[in-house]
Motif scaffolding. Sequence first.
Motif, PDB file in Angstrom:
ATOM      1  N   SER A  49      20.309  -3.207   2.095  1.00 23.85           N
ATOM      2  CA  SER A  49      19.858  -1.786   1.512  1.00 23.85           C
ATOM      3  C   SER A  49      19.576  -2.071   0.237  1.00 23.85           C
ATOM      4  O   SER A  49      18.380  -1.300  -0.294  1.00 23.85           O
TER       5      SER A  49
ATOM      6  N   ALA B 290      15.714  -1.369  -1.048  1.00 16.62           N
ATOM      7  CA  ALA B 290      15.541  -0.381  -1.828  1.00 16.62           C
ATOM      8  C   ALA B 290      14.810  -0.346  -3.171  1.00 16.62           C
ATOM      9  O   ALA B 290      13.857   0.130  -3.751  1.00 16.62           O
TER      10      ALA B 290
ATOM     11  N   ALA C  83      11.078  -1.652  -2.075  1.00 19.33           N
ATOM     12  CA  ALA C  83      10.065  -0.402  -1.787  1.00 19.33           C
ATOM     13  C   ALA C  83      10.052   0.548  -3.035  1.00 19.33           C
ATOM     14  O   ALA C  83       8.937   1.009  -3.185  1.00 19.33           O
TER      15      ALA C  83
ATOM     16  N   HIS D 155       9.608   2.019   4.113  1.00 23.12           N
ATOM     17  CA  HIS D 155      10.212   2.631   3.127  1.00 23.12           C
ATOM     18  C   HIS D 155       9.318   2.968   1.859  1.00 23.12           C
ATOM     19  O   HIS D 155       9.465   3.768   1.288  1.00 23.12           O
TER      20      HIS D 155
ATOM     21  N   THR E 108       8.880   6.736   0.390  1.00 21.60           N
ATOM     22  CA  THR E 108       9.292   6.815  -1.125  1.00 21.60           C
ATOM     23  C   THR E 108       8.107   7.038  -1.861  1.00 21.60           C
ATOM     24  O   THR E 108       8.380   7.630  -3.104  1.00 21.60           O
TER      25      THR E 108
ATOM     26  N   THR F  83      16.154   7.613  -2.273  1.00 20.97           N
ATOM     27  CA  THR F  83      15.673   7.787  -0.780  1.00 20.97           C
ATOM     28  C   THR F  83      15.647   6.539   0.096  1.00 20.97           C
ATOM     29  O   THR F  83      15.911   6.878   1.004  1.00 20.97           O
ATOM     30  N   SER F  84      15.395   5.407  -0.218  1.00 25.23           N
ATOM     31  CA  SER F  84      15.194   4.373   0.583  1.00 25.23           C
ATOM     32  C   SER F  84      16.617   3.813   1.013  1.00 25.23           C
ATOM     33  O   SER F  84      17.188   3.522   2.007  1.00 25.23           O
TER      34      SER F  84
ATOM     35  N   ASP G 290      18.211   6.303   3.407  1.00 23.01           N
ATOM     36  CA  ASP G 290      17.277   6.652   4.690  1.00 23.01           C
ATOM     37  C   ASP G 290      18.017   6.048   6.087  1.00 23.01           C
ATOM     38  O   ASP G 290      18.450   4.889   6.067  1.00 23.01           O
TER      39      ASP G 290
ATOM     40  N   SER H 188      14.483   3.581   9.007  1.00 20.08           N
ATOM     41  CA  SER H 188      15.602   2.458   9.354  1.00 20.08           C
ATOM     42  C   SER H 188      15.759   1.997  10.894  1.00 20.08           C
ATOM     43  O   SER H 188      15.891   1.162  11.457  1.00 20.08           O
TER      44      SER H 188
END
Length: 262
Positions: free
Chosen positions: A63, A67, A70, A135, A139, A195-196, A199, A203
Amino acid sequence: MPLPTGLGIAAFFAFIFVVAPLVVVAGAALNAEAMFFPPRQLTLHWMVAALTEGSFVNGALISLVVAVAAASISTLFALPVALQLRKAPPAVARVLTLSFMGPLLVPSVIFALSLYSVMIYAFGVTNLFILMIGHVIITMPYPVRTITAVTEHLDPALEDAASSVGATPWRTFVSVTLPLIKPGVIAGFLFAFITSWNDFSISVFLTPRELQPLPIKIYEYLLYQYRPIIAAVSTWSVIGSAIIVLVIDRLVGLNVFTGRRS
């Protein structure tokens, strides 16, 4: 002290409504044996275990990578978009801004399913690269909005002054424009990161089986087990997100997302 107004009372109950689930989750993470609230026997065992459980640690690392990547890519894409929106006619700028806000206007599950169909048609598989594309799309509205918000208050005379003394467009951007819009860039990146990181909808459709981010790990764990460690993992995630929000507030102010700078 003045009596609370109706609006103040409504705001208070709205605050309780939002915070109460977080309190329940944190309380369940401190329970010794099972998911009870209020906890019957306090312990930090599950909070520590959540930081060492291999499955959740791997999911958190995935993640984190997704994240950061992204958020970085979406911010880099949003930067020229926001600068061009600043120069566009107001009516055109409003239409284009609404278009970039599209992922926020469609129900997340429907958007995720549509994106999954497009990716399968285009690439035929799901992998980490496809997940990252998804993502980036969901985003990008955040840095577009925050950077647009700060560019609305950017005085064009400053850029004109730099150009008048011989600065190239790139030098003007690096030395004048970018430092002035840095609050929006930072806020957009951090909003995109949160947000990513949190999420689930995108995903669950696009993640490959061997590289599952943390929200998917949490979901799969809940399908078969119901121990307080899952509440502890969620609590750590909430704490991390809250710290990022506090950083945004300290650096640029949360109202940058509404278009009003602090």
